[in-house]
Design an enzyme around this catalytic site. Sequence first.
Site, PDB file in Angstrom:
ATOM      1  CE  LYS A  47      -4.068  -1.953   2.317  1.00 56.99           C
ATOM      2  NZ  LYS A  47      -5.054  -1.564   1.293  1.00 56.99           N
ATOM      3  CE  LYS A  72       7.774  -6.818  19.662  1.00 56.38           C
ATOM      4  NZ  LYS A  72       8.835  -5.853  19.800  1.00 56.38           N
ATOM      5  NE  ARG A  83       9.532  -4.256  27.593  1.00 62.01           N
ATOM      6  CZ  ARG A  83       9.883  -4.549  26.338  1.00 62.01           C
ATOM      7  NH1 ARG A  83      10.969  -5.263  26.109  1.00 62.01           N
ATOM      8  NH2 ARG A  83       9.165  -4.124  25.337  1.00 62.01           N
ATOM      9  CG  HIS A 147       4.031   5.365  17.475  1.00 58.98           C
ATOM     10  ND1 HIS A 147       4.611   4.776  18.562  1.00 58.98           N
ATOM     11  CD2 HIS A 147       5.039   5.978  16.814  1.00 58.98           C
ATOM     12  CE1 HIS A 147       5.913   5.028  18.558  1.00 58.98           C
ATOM     13  NE2 HIS A 147       6.195   5.771  17.511  1.00 58.98           N
ATOM     14  CD  GLU A 166       4.782  -0.028  16.852  1.00 58.30           C
ATOM     15  OE1 GLU A 166       4.442   0.007  18.041  1.00 58.30           O
ATOM     16  OE2 GLU A 166       5.954  -0.176  16.476  1.00 58.30           O
ATOM     17  CG  HIS A 182      17.512   2.593  19.841  1.00 57.63           C
ATOM     18  ND1 HIS A 182      16.483   2.159  20.627  1.00 57.63           N
ATOM     19  CD2 HIS A 182      18.130   1.483  19.373  1.00 57.63           C
ATOM     20  CE1 HIS A 182      16.480   0.836  20.639  1.00 57.63           C
ATOM     21  NE2 HIS A 182      17.461   0.405  19.881  1.00 57.63           N
TER      22      HIS A 182
HETATM   23  P1  GTP Z   1       6.832  -0.841  23.113  1.00 56.84           P
HETATM   24  O1  GTP Z   1       6.579  -1.840  24.184  1.00 56.84           O
HETATM   25  O2  GTP Z   1       8.282  -0.412  23.060  1.00 56.84           O
HETATM   26  O3  GTP Z   1       6.357  -1.309  21.775  1.00 56.84           O
HETATM   27  O4  GTP Z   1       6.055   0.501  23.535  1.00 56.84           O
HETATM   28  P2  GTP Z   1       4.484   0.850  23.584  1.00 56.84           P
HETATM   29  O5  GTP Z   1       3.661  -0.345  23.319  1.00 56.84           O
HETATM   30  O6  GTP Z   1       4.230   1.642  24.832  1.00 56.84           O
HETATM   31  O7  GTP Z   1       4.292   1.789  22.322  1.00 56.84           O
HETATM   32  P3  GTP Z   1       4.964   3.169  21.959  1.00 56.84           P
HETATM   33  O8  GTP Z   1       4.025   3.746  20.962  1.00 56.84           O
HETATM   34  O9  GTP Z   1       5.302   4.018  23.141  1.00 56.84           O
HETATM   35  O10 GTP Z   1       6.352   2.768  21.282  1.00 56.84           O
HETATM   36  C1  GTP Z   1       6.432   1.838  20.272  1.00 56.84           C
HETATM   37  C2  GTP Z   1       7.760   1.920  19.553  1.00 56.84           C
HETATM   38  O11 GTP Z   1       8.109   3.278  19.256  1.00 56.84           O
HETATM   39  C3  GTP Z   1       8.978   1.417  20.301  1.00 56.84           C
HETATM   40  O12 GTP Z   1       9.114   0.023  20.203  1.00 56.84           O
HETATM   41  C4  GTP Z   1      10.117   2.154  19.575  1.00 56.84           C
HETATM   42  O13 GTP Z   1      10.370   1.581  18.300  1.00 56.84           O
HETATM   43  C5  GTP Z   1       9.488   3.510  19.327  1.00 56.84           C
HETATM   44  N1  GTP Z   1       9.763   4.429  20.441  1.00 56.84           N
HETATM   45  C6  GTP Z   1       8.891   4.784  21.405  1.00 56.84           C
HETATM   46  N2  GTP Z   1       9.468   5.633  22.273  1.00 56.84           N
HETATM   47  C7  GTP Z   1      10.727   5.833  21.855  1.00 56.84           C
HETATM   48  C8  GTP Z   1      11.833   6.609  22.335  1.00 56.84           C
HETATM   49  O14 GTP Z   1      11.753   7.297  23.347  1.00 56.84           O
HETATM   50  N3  GTP Z   1      12.997   6.564  21.638  1.00 56.84           N
HETATM   51  C9  GTP Z   1      13.133   5.822  20.501  1.00 56.84           C
HETATM   52  N4  GTP Z   1      14.317   5.847  19.865  1.00 56.84           N
HETATM   53  N5  GTP Z   1      12.111   5.063  20.013  1.00 56.84           N
HETATM   54  C10 GTP Z   1      10.936   5.063  20.676  1.00 56.84           C
HETATM   55 MG    MG Z   2       7.562  -1.959  20.019  1.00 57.90          MG
END
Ligand code: GTP
Ligand code: MG
Length: 226
Positions: A47, A72, A83, A147, A166, A182
Amino acid sequence: MMTDHPEPGQIVHRDADAAALVLAHQYADLNHFMMVYKFGLAEINTKISILAEELTHRGRGNPIEHVSPRLKTPASLTAKARRLGCPLTYDDLRSRIRDIAGIRIVCSFTSDVYTVADMLTRQPDVNLVVKKDYIAKPKPNGYRSLHLIVEVPVFMSDRVVAVPVEVQIRTVAMDFWASLEHKIYYKHDPEVPAALRAELAEAAEDAARLDQRMERLHREIHGPRR
Ligand code: GTP
Ligand code: MG
């Protein structure tokens, strides 16, 4: 000479065969579990490619700089499950972990991020499940990105599966910051000193200002995108 008791070597051999069989079954189950995510990811990827190519042909300019899809790995899937305290069953993983399939779309300008998100979520077979706008409301550390969790239907031989994907959409500047943050964060695991955290957040503000400036320059030179 034949006896009722197998030779020690034979036992080891049979156990190894049994273990290999169990492993092969587990491997097949895991592959089967991951398969729909691979297909869902491929659908979203297609898409995005269609949008990028079509917008280029319409002379509107391609808003997409690059795209990186990822599945993943089993290691990161189990690490996340631990976790979250999520049991390691396929049913639990399926319902609790929504980012098994993920795609990052890096756009030129901030307005492009929203344009691409709208074009994608307007499609009737794309179901928007969750939207987190970390551009309008950045994370405390400065992280910015849009997101989405979307579901796309995957048509298998005997059923239709709604597969969550996602989608992270951000600008080049946001991506630059997120990638380096990161790395910096991981090198200083587990705790980044407060002064460094504050400076990282400031760097994110710098990146956001750069985005605003580039967006304004683009608008002044070319006018708003049609
Ligand atoms: P995850 O358990 O990490 O998937 O987080 P979540 O379910 O709370 O979702 P969220 O939307 O906060 O973040 C999802 C993804 O966004 C992460 O896996 C990272 O790839 C990216 N991400 C979120 N926060 C940060 C950050 O502070 N720094 C960086 N570099 N990436 C981030
Ligand atoms: Mg993630």
